[in-house]
Write an enzyme that holds these catalytic residues in place. Structure first.
Site, PDB file in Angstrom:
ATOM      1  N   GLN A   1      -8.446   7.631  -9.116  1.00 41.65           N
ATOM      2  CA  GLN A   1      -7.669   7.959  -7.914  1.00 41.65           C
ATOM      3  C   GLN A   1      -7.912   6.883  -6.872  1.00 41.65           C
ATOM      4  O   GLN A   1      -9.070   6.614  -6.517  1.00 41.65           O
ATOM      5  CB  GLN A   1      -8.100   9.330  -7.374  1.00 41.65           C
ATOM      6  CG  GLN A   1      -7.300   9.777  -6.151  1.00 41.65           C
ATOM      7  CD  GLN A   1      -7.722  11.166  -5.654  1.00 41.65           C
ATOM      8  OE1 GLN A   1      -8.687  11.747  -6.144  1.00 41.65           O
ATOM      9  NE2 GLN A   1      -6.991  11.680  -4.682  1.00 41.65           N
TER      10      GLN A   1
ATOM     11  N   ASN B   1      -4.519  12.073 -10.763  1.00 41.27           N
ATOM     12  CA  ASN B   1      -5.797  11.375 -10.893  1.00 41.27           C
ATOM     13  C   ASN B   1      -6.778  11.959  -9.879  1.00 41.27           C
ATOM     14  O   ASN B   1      -6.416  12.197  -8.723  1.00 41.27           O
ATOM     15  CB  ASN B   1      -5.610   9.874 -10.631  1.00 41.27           C
ATOM     16  CG  ASN B   1      -4.704   9.223 -11.668  1.00 41.27           C
ATOM     17  OD1 ASN B   1      -4.745   9.588 -12.845  1.00 41.27           O
ATOM     18  ND2 ASN B   1      -3.892   8.278 -11.242  1.00 41.27           N
TER      19      ASN B   1
ATOM     20  N   HIS C   1       1.824  12.475  -9.565  1.00 41.30           N
ATOM     21  CA  HIS C   1       2.765  11.442 -10.002  1.00 41.30           C
ATOM     22  C   HIS C   1       3.816  12.117 -10.889  1.00 41.30           C
ATOM     23  O   HIS C   1       3.464  12.812 -11.850  1.00 41.30           O
ATOM     24  CB  HIS C   1       2.060  10.383 -10.860  1.00 41.30           C
ATOM     25  CG  HIS C   1       1.033   9.566 -10.153  1.00 41.30           C
ATOM     26  ND1 HIS C   1       1.267   8.275  -9.710  1.00 41.30           N
ATOM     27  CD2 HIS C   1      -0.266   9.832  -9.842  1.00 41.30           C
ATOM     28  CE1 HIS C   1       0.160   7.791  -9.159  1.00 41.30           C
ATOM     29  NE2 HIS C   1      -0.785   8.710  -9.225  1.00 41.30           N
TER      30      HIS C   1
ATOM     31  N   ASP D   1       7.030   5.892  -5.465  1.00 40.14           N
ATOM     32  CA  ASP D   1       5.818   5.073  -5.527  1.00 40.14           C
ATOM     33  C   ASP D   1       6.184   3.623  -5.255  1.00 40.14           C
ATOM     34  O   ASP D   1       7.201   3.110  -5.717  1.00 40.14           O
ATOM     35  CB  ASP D   1       5.166   5.212  -6.914  1.00 40.14           C
ATOM     36  CG  ASP D   1       3.738   4.713  -6.923  1.00 40.14           C
ATOM     37  OD1 ASP D   1       2.816   5.534  -7.069  1.00 40.14           O
ATOM     38  OD2 ASP D   1       3.537   3.478  -6.776  1.00 40.14           O
ATOM     39  N   ILE D   2       5.326   2.940  -4.512  1.00 37.45           N
ATOM     40  CA  ILE D   2       5.589   1.549  -4.128  1.00 37.45           C
ATOM     41  C   ILE D   2       5.467   0.591  -5.320  1.00 37.45           C
ATOM     42  O   ILE D   2       6.025  -0.508  -5.284  1.00 37.45           O
ATOM     43  CB  ILE D   2       4.635   1.132  -2.979  1.00 37.45           C
ATOM     44  CG1 ILE D   2       5.200  -0.007  -2.168  1.00 37.45           C
ATOM     45  CG2 ILE D   2       3.245   0.815  -3.512  1.00 37.45           C
ATOM     46  CD1 ILE D   2       4.467  -0.251  -0.853  1.00 37.45           C
TER      47      ILE D   2
ATOM     48  N   HIS E   1      -2.104  13.993  -4.805  1.00 39.97           N
ATOM     49  CA  HIS E   1      -0.707  13.693  -5.131  1.00 39.97           C
ATOM     50  C   HIS E   1      -0.460  13.911  -6.609  1.00 39.97           C
ATOM     51  O   HIS E   1      -1.332  13.677  -7.441  1.00 39.97           O
ATOM     52  CB  HIS E   1      -0.332  12.263  -4.733  1.00 39.97           C
ATOM     53  CG  HIS E   1      -1.310  11.210  -5.171  1.00 39.97           C
ATOM     54  ND1 HIS E   1      -2.506  10.997  -4.529  1.00 39.97           N
ATOM     55  CD2 HIS E   1      -1.267  10.340  -6.200  1.00 39.97           C
ATOM     56  CE1 HIS E   1      -3.158  10.012  -5.129  1.00 39.97           C
ATOM     57  NE2 HIS E   1      -2.445   9.597  -6.160  1.00 39.97           N
TER      58      HIS E   1
HETATM   59  P1  5GP Z   1      -3.581   7.042  -7.516  1.00 33.81           P
HETATM   60  O1  5GP Z   1      -4.036   5.746  -8.111  1.00 33.81           O
HETATM   61  O2  5GP Z   1      -4.432   7.440  -6.331  1.00 33.81           O
HETATM   62  O3  5GP Z   1      -3.433   8.148  -8.529  1.00 33.81           O
HETATM   63  O4  5GP Z   1      -2.099   6.797  -7.011  1.00 33.81           O
HETATM   64  C1  5GP Z   1      -1.817   6.198  -5.781  1.00 33.81           C
HETATM   65  C2  5GP Z   1      -0.393   5.685  -5.888  1.00 33.81           C
HETATM   66  O5  5GP Z   1       0.040   5.387  -4.581  1.00 33.81           O
HETATM   67  C3  5GP Z   1      -0.251   4.408  -6.716  1.00 33.81           C
HETATM   68  O6  5GP Z   1       0.640   4.639  -7.800  1.00 33.81           O
HETATM   69  C4  5GP Z   1       0.287   3.391  -5.716  1.00 33.81           C
HETATM   70  O7  5GP Z   1       1.245   2.512  -6.270  1.00 33.81           O
HETATM   71  C5  5GP Z   1       0.884   4.272  -4.639  1.00 33.81           C
HETATM   72  N1  5GP Z   1       0.867   3.679  -3.304  1.00 33.81           N
HETATM   73  C6  5GP Z   1      -0.173   3.029  -2.716  1.00 33.81           C
HETATM   74  N2  5GP Z   1       0.155   2.653  -1.473  1.00 33.81           N
HETATM   75  C7  5GP Z   1       1.437   3.097  -1.274  1.00 33.81           C
HETATM   76  C8  5GP Z   1       2.342   3.003  -0.157  1.00 33.81           C
HETATM   77  O8  5GP Z   1       2.038   2.455   0.903  1.00 33.81           O
HETATM   78  N3  5GP Z   1       3.571   3.554  -0.310  1.00 33.81           N
HETATM   79  C9  5GP Z   1       3.948   4.177  -1.480  1.00 33.81           C
HETATM   80  N4  5GP Z   1       5.196   4.683  -1.521  1.00 33.81           N
HETATM   81  N5  5GP Z   1       3.131   4.286  -2.543  1.00 33.81           N
HETATM   82  C10 5GP Z   1       1.885   3.743  -2.435  1.00 33.81           C
END
Ligand code: 5GP
Ligand code: ZN
Length: 113
Positions: A93, A86, A101, A30-31, A99
């Site tokens: 989300q 999420n 985590h 994760d970034i 995805h």
């Molecule tokens: P969500 O909030 O949809 O459950 O999780 C999305 C995740 O993607 C977040 O934890 C966010 O930090 C990660 N993320 C968003 N953009 C990027 C990216 O460009 N590269 C990577 N490696 N992770 C990302």
């Protein structure tokens, strides 16, 4: 999906630090890590969220198999870890490509926010 961030990572159009890969799934860091280990495990095909999966779809089996490789490779299998999925607006989300985590390397708290 051409405008999907995670589809672009699968296609190699956006760089990501890869952790592991199978025929059907990809794992990358994760970034914005929320724990010492924070890996995202995604299907290579575009699936928006769990609501889109039908009973015959093996996608969750593929994801869990790669999660098991990741927690072994990252050395968090025995200490424990947390899996988070999420879904949608209330689930917060932010990327509409399914995805899991994988969070580990520290003691988690409960309940989540
Ligand atoms: P969500 O909030 O949809 O459950 O999780 C999305 C995740 O993607 C977040 O934890 C966010 O930090 C990660 N993320 C968003 N953009 C990027 C990216 O460009 N590269 C990577 N490696 N992770 C990302
Ligand atoms: Zn996608």
């Amino acid at each position: 999906m051409s405008d999907c961030l995670f589809c672009k990572i699968v296609a190699g159009e956006i760089p990501a630090k890869l952790v592991a890969e199978s025929d059907a799934a990809l794992a990358f860091y994760d970034i914005a890590p929320q724990a010492p280990v924070h890996v995202l495990v995604i299907p290579k095909v575009h699936v928006t969220d769990i609501n889109e999966i039908d009973g015959d779809h093996p996608v969750m089996d593929d994801l869990i198999a790669l999660v098991q490789s990741v927690v072994t490779e990252e050395g968090i299998k025995d200490a424990g870890y947390r899996l988070v999925v999420n879904v949608g607006v209330d689930g917060q989300q932010t990327v509409p490509h399914l995805h899991i985590h994988v969070l580990g390397g520290r003691r988690m708290t409960w309940p989540p926010g």
